[in-house]
Scaffold this active site. Sequence first.
Site, PDB file in Angstrom:
ATOM      1  N   LYS A  58     -13.966  -4.483   8.581  1.00 50.11           N
ATOM      2  CA  LYS A  58     -14.363  -5.305   7.417  1.00 50.11           C
ATOM      3  C   LYS A  58     -13.407  -6.464   7.193  1.00 50.11           C
ATOM      4  O   LYS A  58     -13.760  -7.457   6.564  1.00 50.11           O
ATOM      5  CB  LYS A  58     -14.553  -4.451   6.175  1.00 50.11           C
ATOM      6  CG  LYS A  58     -13.331  -3.667   5.690  1.00 50.11           C
ATOM      7  CD  LYS A  58     -12.331  -4.464   4.879  1.00 50.11           C
ATOM      8  CE  LYS A  58     -11.051  -3.698   4.673  1.00 50.11           C
ATOM      9  NZ  LYS A  58      -9.972  -4.485   4.078  1.00 50.11           N
ATOM     10  N   SER A  92      -7.839  -9.816  -1.950  1.00 49.94           N
ATOM     11  CA  SER A  92      -7.787  -9.505  -0.516  1.00 49.94           C
ATOM     12  C   SER A  92      -7.079 -10.623   0.249  1.00 49.94           C
ATOM     13  O   SER A  92      -7.446 -11.800   0.143  1.00 49.94           O
ATOM     14  CB  SER A  92      -9.201  -9.327   0.046  1.00 49.94           C
ATOM     15  OG  SER A  92      -9.185  -9.530   1.449  1.00 49.94           O
ATOM     16  N   ARG A  93      -6.101 -10.221   1.041  1.00 43.14           N
ATOM     17  CA  ARG A  93      -5.354 -11.216   1.810  1.00 43.14           C
ATOM     18  C   ARG A  93      -6.210 -11.786   2.933  1.00 43.14           C
ATOM     19  O   ARG A  93      -6.103 -12.955   3.279  1.00 43.14           O
ATOM     20  CB  ARG A  93      -4.075 -10.576   2.351  1.00 43.14           C
ATOM     21  CG  ARG A  93      -3.148 -10.203   1.220  1.00 43.14           C
ATOM     22  CD  ARG A  93      -2.292  -9.048   1.486  1.00 43.14           C
ATOM     23  NE  ARG A  93      -2.971  -7.851   1.910  1.00 43.14           N
ATOM     24  CZ  ARG A  93      -2.339  -6.729   2.232  1.00 43.14           C
ATOM     25  NH1 ARG A  93      -1.036  -6.675   2.162  1.00 43.14           N
ATOM     26  NH2 ARG A  93      -3.018  -5.671   2.621  1.00 43.14           N
ATOM     27  N   GLU A 148      -4.355  -8.171   8.240  1.00 42.74           N
ATOM     28  CA  GLU A 148      -4.648  -7.510   9.523  1.00 42.74           C
ATOM     29  C   GLU A 148      -5.825  -8.136  10.263  1.00 42.74           C
ATOM     30  O   GLU A 148      -5.951  -8.003  11.479  1.00 42.74           O
ATOM     31  CB  GLU A 148      -4.947  -6.014   9.297  1.00 42.74           C
ATOM     32  CG  GLU A 148      -3.803  -5.197   8.754  1.00 42.74           C
ATOM     33  CD  GLU A 148      -2.812  -4.761   9.845  1.00 42.74           C
ATOM     34  OE1 GLU A 148      -2.769  -5.389  10.902  1.00 42.74           O
ATOM     35  OE2 GLU A 148      -2.080  -3.787   9.576  1.00 42.74           O
ATOM     36  N   GLY A 164     -10.622   3.367   2.221  1.00 37.99           N
ATOM     37  CA  GLY A 164     -11.718   3.098   1.282  1.00 37.99           C
ATOM     38  C   GLY A 164     -11.500   1.757   0.613  1.00 37.99           C
ATOM     39  O   GLY A 164     -10.567   1.025   0.965  1.00 37.99           O
ATOM     40  N   LYS A 203      -4.998  -0.341   8.665  1.00 42.93           N
ATOM     41  CA  LYS A 203      -6.328  -0.855   9.019  1.00 42.93           C
ATOM     42  C   LYS A 203      -6.163  -1.924  10.102  1.00 42.93           C
ATOM     43  O   LYS A 203      -6.095  -3.117   9.799  1.00 42.93           O
ATOM     44  CB  LYS A 203      -7.013  -1.427   7.779  1.00 42.93           C
ATOM     45  CG  LYS A 203      -7.320  -0.357   6.714  1.00 42.93           C
ATOM     46  CD  LYS A 203      -7.926  -0.937   5.439  1.00 42.93           C
ATOM     47  CE  LYS A 203      -8.323   0.180   4.476  1.00 42.93           C
ATOM     48  NZ  LYS A 203      -8.811  -0.323   3.177  1.00 42.93           N
ATOM     49  N   TRP A 232       0.822  -1.214   0.000  1.00 47.46           N
ATOM     50  CA  TRP A 232       0.000   0.000   0.000  1.00 47.46           C
ATOM     51  C   TRP A 232       0.855   1.263   0.000  1.00 47.46           C
ATOM     52  O   TRP A 232       0.564   2.221  -0.705  1.00 47.46           O
ATOM     53  CB  TRP A 232      -0.989  -0.045   1.158  1.00 47.46           C
ATOM     54  CG  TRP A 232      -2.097   0.963   1.100  1.00 47.46           C
ATOM     55  CD1 TRP A 232      -2.620   1.626   2.163  1.00 47.46           C
ATOM     56  CD2 TRP A 232      -2.848   1.402  -0.049  1.00 47.46           C
ATOM     57  NE1 TRP A 232      -3.631   2.467   1.741  1.00 47.46           N
ATOM     58  CE2 TRP A 232      -3.794   2.341   0.393  1.00 47.46           C
ATOM     59  CE3 TRP A 232      -2.796   1.105  -1.408  1.00 47.46           C
ATOM     60  CZ2 TRP A 232      -4.685   2.992  -0.472  1.00 47.46           C
ATOM     61  CZ3 TRP A 232      -3.677   1.743  -2.278  1.00 47.46           C
ATOM     62  CH2 TRP A 232      -4.605   2.669  -1.803  1.00 47.46           C
ATOM     63  N   SER A 257      -4.719  -2.747  -3.311  1.00 49.37           N
ATOM     64  CA  SER A 257      -3.515  -2.085  -3.848  1.00 49.37           C
ATOM     65  C   SER A 257      -3.156  -2.575  -5.246  1.00 49.37           C
ATOM     66  O   SER A 257      -2.653  -1.806  -6.064  1.00 49.37           O
ATOM     67  CB  SER A 257      -2.334  -2.280  -2.899  1.00 49.37           C
ATOM     68  OG  SER A 257      -2.055  -3.639  -2.734  1.00 49.37           O
ATOM     69  N   ARG A 303      13.982  -0.378   6.450  1.00 45.86           N
ATOM     70  CA  ARG A 303      15.200  -0.932   5.837  1.00 45.86           C
ATOM     71  C   ARG A 303      15.911   0.081   4.938  1.00 45.86           C
ATOM     72  O   ARG A 303      16.898  -0.246   4.296  1.00 45.86           O
ATOM     73  CB  ARG A 303      14.856  -2.195   5.039  1.00 45.86           C
ATOM     74  CG  ARG A 303      14.326  -3.294   5.946  1.00 45.86           C
ATOM     75  CD  ARG A 303      14.294  -4.666   5.313  1.00 45.86           C
ATOM     76  NE  ARG A 303      13.711  -5.606   6.263  1.00 45.86           N
ATOM     77  CZ  ARG A 303      12.426  -5.861   6.361  1.00 45.86           C
ATOM     78  NH1 ARG A 303      11.570  -5.260   5.548  1.00 45.86           N
ATOM     79  NH2 ARG A 303      11.961  -6.704   7.266  1.00 45.86           N
TER      80      ARG A 303
END
EC number: 1.1.1.94
Length: 304
Positions: A163, A226-227, A253, A108, A80, A12, A112, A33
């Site tokens: 969400k 979406s992970r 997350e 929103g 998030k 992101w 990414s 890093r």
Amino acid sequence: MTILTILGGGAWGSALANLATKNAHQVNLWSRRSSFELQSAIADTDVVVSAVSMKGVAATVDRLLSTNLSPNTIIVTVTKGLDPATTRTPSQIWQTAFPRHPIVVLSGPNLSEEIRQELPAATVAASYNLSAAKQVQNIYSSEIFRVYINQDPLGTELGGTLKNVFAIAAGVCDGLQLGTNAKSALLTRALPEMIRVGVRLGAHAETFYGLSGLGDLLATCNSSLSRNYRVGFGLAQGKSLEQILHELQSTAEGVNTTNVLIDLANQRAIEVPVSRQVYRLLNGEITPEQAVLALMERDLKPEI
Ligand SMILES: NC(=O)C1=CN([C@@H]2O[C@H](COP(=O)(O)OP(=O)(O)OC[C@H]3O[C@@H](n4cnc5c(N)ncnc54)[C@H](O)[C@@H]3O)[C@@H](O)[C@H]2O)C=CC1
Ligand SMILES: O=C(CO)COP(=O)(O)O
């Protein structure tokens, strides 16, 4: 031209750096890093954007505190998540550490990978400081990225955070091939659950009907990009959480958020039936099938 410093060079942070560069702003992308010091990255900067994952927020706040950041610098947070130690949101953590700086939440339906491909998207810049929200709106708005503003940063942030819990549930739903009816029921019941939590924490209910709430819920729960969705999908396929997170090699997350949310719900007696089943599933207490059955067999009640 505005000078921005983006903290965090993950998926992101990099996408946000590209968006700002395309709008002819000067962008310094800094990560832990980086070979250069944070102090040099923030010299002359107008806006600092924190794009680190929740587990990096406290360390990043500490690092920025050790610099001599100009008091006019706007701090934008896009994380998030919820802090496991305090249950606070990232914007609350930033505001406590930098009480005199304007804090803006940018959140929103913004997967990414789609932003990287320059597909059109919309988002929200939210702040108690309307002028700061407008500045961020102007900096980021373009023909591919439409930025709205509002004055409910907490609601905006909680929409994007909560969400993720339901994205895990949606991944389970699709992984088990439960069908369109089940998925529609899940997403519809997710919204009042998000609102119930959000309002108890001080957010406005209406915010959750906007891009950062319903919008992000739809994006994340309907996309294998979406992970968090992929976590749920993998669990439905019988994979262990450890294996899924290892394969992801990136931040999901929702796993931490679910744990913090259940702590909060227990402390404050907030009813979160779907999140509670996600929690039990993530913590190995039940199977995906048992989670679905538990939701279907709850006591009968009115819809609203
Ligand atoms: N990827 C996406 O589509 C979107 C992500 N977000 C949110 O942005 C945040 C970052 O996500 P991604 O960039 O996708 O994750 P990522 O896994 O690609 O990158 C995570 C970033 O956090 C930094 N980080 C992690 N632990 C740290 C620590 N202890 N100290 C300092 N920095 C640390 C990493 O160096 C890296 O820059 C997450 O909260 C995510 O929910 C928000 C909108 C869209
Ligand atoms: O927040 C996101 C899109 O708005 C990204 O979702 P994931 O973190 O589940 O990939």
